[in-house]
Design an enzyme around this catalytic site. Structure first.
Site, PDB file in Angstrom:
ATOM      1  N   ALA A 156       0.417  -1.473  -0.282  1.00 57.76           N
ATOM      2  CA  ALA A 156      -0.323  -0.015   0.590  1.00 57.76           C
ATOM      3  C   ALA A 156       1.052   1.442   0.012  1.00 57.76           C
ATOM      4  O   ALA A 156       0.065   2.128  -0.221  1.00 57.76           O
ATOM      5  CB  ALA A 156      -0.720  -0.130   1.349  1.00 57.76           C
ATOM      6  N   ASN A 187       1.812  -4.066   7.915  1.00 61.12           N
ATOM      7  CA  ASN A 187       2.278  -4.502   6.647  1.00 61.12           C
ATOM      8  C   ASN A 187       3.253  -2.953   5.380  1.00 61.12           C
ATOM      9  O   ASN A 187       4.266  -3.653   5.661  1.00 61.12           O
ATOM     10  CB  ASN A 187       1.517  -4.646   5.289  1.00 61.12           C
ATOM     11  CG  ASN A 187       0.640  -5.997   5.738  1.00 61.12           C
ATOM     12  OD1 ASN A 187       1.855  -7.184   6.533  1.00 61.12           O
ATOM     13  ND2 ASN A 187      -0.342  -5.905   6.064  1.00 61.12           N
ATOM     14  N   HIS A 209       0.279   7.710   3.531  1.00 65.30           N
ATOM     15  CA  HIS A 209       1.636   7.493   4.285  1.00 65.30           C
ATOM     16  C   HIS A 209       2.156   8.166   3.588  1.00 65.30           C
ATOM     17  O   HIS A 209       2.408   8.456   2.520  1.00 65.30           O
ATOM     18  CB  HIS A 209       1.138   6.252   3.508  1.00 65.30           C
ATOM     19  CG  HIS A 209      -0.002   4.264   4.116  1.00 65.30           C
ATOM     20  ND1 HIS A 209       0.615   4.291   5.388  1.00 65.30           N
ATOM     21  CD2 HIS A 209      -0.117   4.332   3.682  1.00 65.30           C
ATOM     22  CE1 HIS A 209      -0.129   3.470   5.923  1.00 65.30           C
ATOM     23  NE2 HIS A 209      -0.547   3.824   5.144  1.00 65.30           N
TER      24      HIS A 209
END
Ligand SMILES: NC(=O)c1ccc[n+]([C@@H]2O[C@H](COP(=O)([O-])OP(=O)(O)OC[C@H]3O[C@@H](n4cnc5c(N)ncnc54)[C@H](O)[C@@H]3O)[C@@H](O)[C@H]2O)c1
Length: 271
Positions: free
Chosen positions: A124, A192, A222
């Protein structure tokens, strides 16, 4: 050679990968699927043109040459060890499991012994290629700041233990800053991205994770900052959640598909 792929875990990511193999986006054959929800897996397999078999792990591994783990952190040990011991490469989505150093060393040794590979997609986040290149020389710091709306952080052990009322925040507020090794335990839902970044860069102890509760956003954001001999690197990603699993970003499934495409095609672009 036509690659034969088996997928363990037919949830949001596993199904997306299966469809991409089925429609030819990934030039390979989907030979088998496995999910502990066997009836749902059977129904899904029947909906695909390639009609993969639904087989338990031991049998699935024998049918394919790449095994995709898209199930859970708890499944990684068994899936990776079974695949690699049978000389089959493995692609791991539940990367958080690799913060277990002993498991990581064990599967690396198995891969070497059996001449196969362990693939970890970027998942991601973006920018892992740059972090990987930068890490060839000295890297001073790697920081990932994850901003989420209150609902994305509810139930995290750190929030529960410290009795943090996430709904009280009216402006973006940093609630945690610490090494990835701790963040992974305190915020398992971010495990993750922090794990992939730690593995590719300067490790779980030195990678810094900051968590911000942000009432002004709806997507999970992020931001990565890396500083080293190469210079400075900033990357920011705003992720749309997967249609079937709001905890999973759609990009994670796309990243898995792109990794398999790269494995199966002769032209490999990117670091
Ligand atoms: N690398 C990344 O950036 C990234 C991003 C999002 C999710 N993930 C991880 O990828 C994995 C899959 O994500 P998802 O969104 O598809 O989850 P999901 O919950 O939608 O699907 C997981 C599926 O795996 C099955 N399953 C779980 N354990 C199993 C086992 N031991 N054996 C067989 N089947 C099993 C479940 O029944 C379910 O159908 C999760 O571990 C998730 O944390 C990684």
């Amino acid at each position: 050679m036509m690659f034969k792929i088996g997928i363990v875990g037919a949830g949001a990511i596993g199904k997306e990968i299966a469809r991409a193999i089925d429609d030819g986006t990934v030039p390979a054959r989907l030979v088998a699927l496995w999910d502990r929800k066997v009836d749902e897996a059977e129904e899904f397999a029947a909906s695909l043109a390639q009609k993969p078999k639904v087989l338990p792990l031991e049998d699935l591994v024998k049918e394919c040459n790449i095994v995709v783990e898209a199930a859970s952190q708890a499944a990684v040990r068994e899936v990776a060890i079974t695949a690699l011991s049978n000389s089959k490469s493995v692609m791991i989505m539940s990367v958080g499991a690799l913060s277990d150093k002993e498991l990581l060393e064990q599967i690396k040794a198995l891969a070497r012994e059996h001449h196969c590979s362990i693939y970890v997609p970027s998942g991601a986040i973006g920018g892992l290629d740059a972090v990987k290149s930068a890490s060839i020389k000295h890297v001073e710091c790697v920081t990932i700041t994850t901003r989420k709306p209150a609902r994305g952080l509810k139930g995290a052990p750190f929030v529960v233990r410290n009795n943090i009322d996430l709904d009280k925040f009216t402006v973006p507020t940093e609630i945690f800053s610490g090494p990835a090794a701790i963040a992974i335990k305190e915020f398992p839902a971010n495990v993750n991205v922090a794990a992939s970044l730690s593995l590719v860069g300067i490790g779980f102890e030195k990678t810094v994770v900051k968590v911000v509760v942000d009432p002004t956003i709806t997507r999970n954001v992020h931001e990565i900052h890396v500083k080293g001999d190469f210079g400075d690197f900033h990357a920011k990603i705003e992720n749309v959640p997967s249609a079937t699993n709001p905890r999973t970003s759609y990009l994670a499934a796309l990243s898995a598909i792109a990794t398999l495409k790269q494995v199966c095609e002769p032209l490999k672009i990117g670091t």
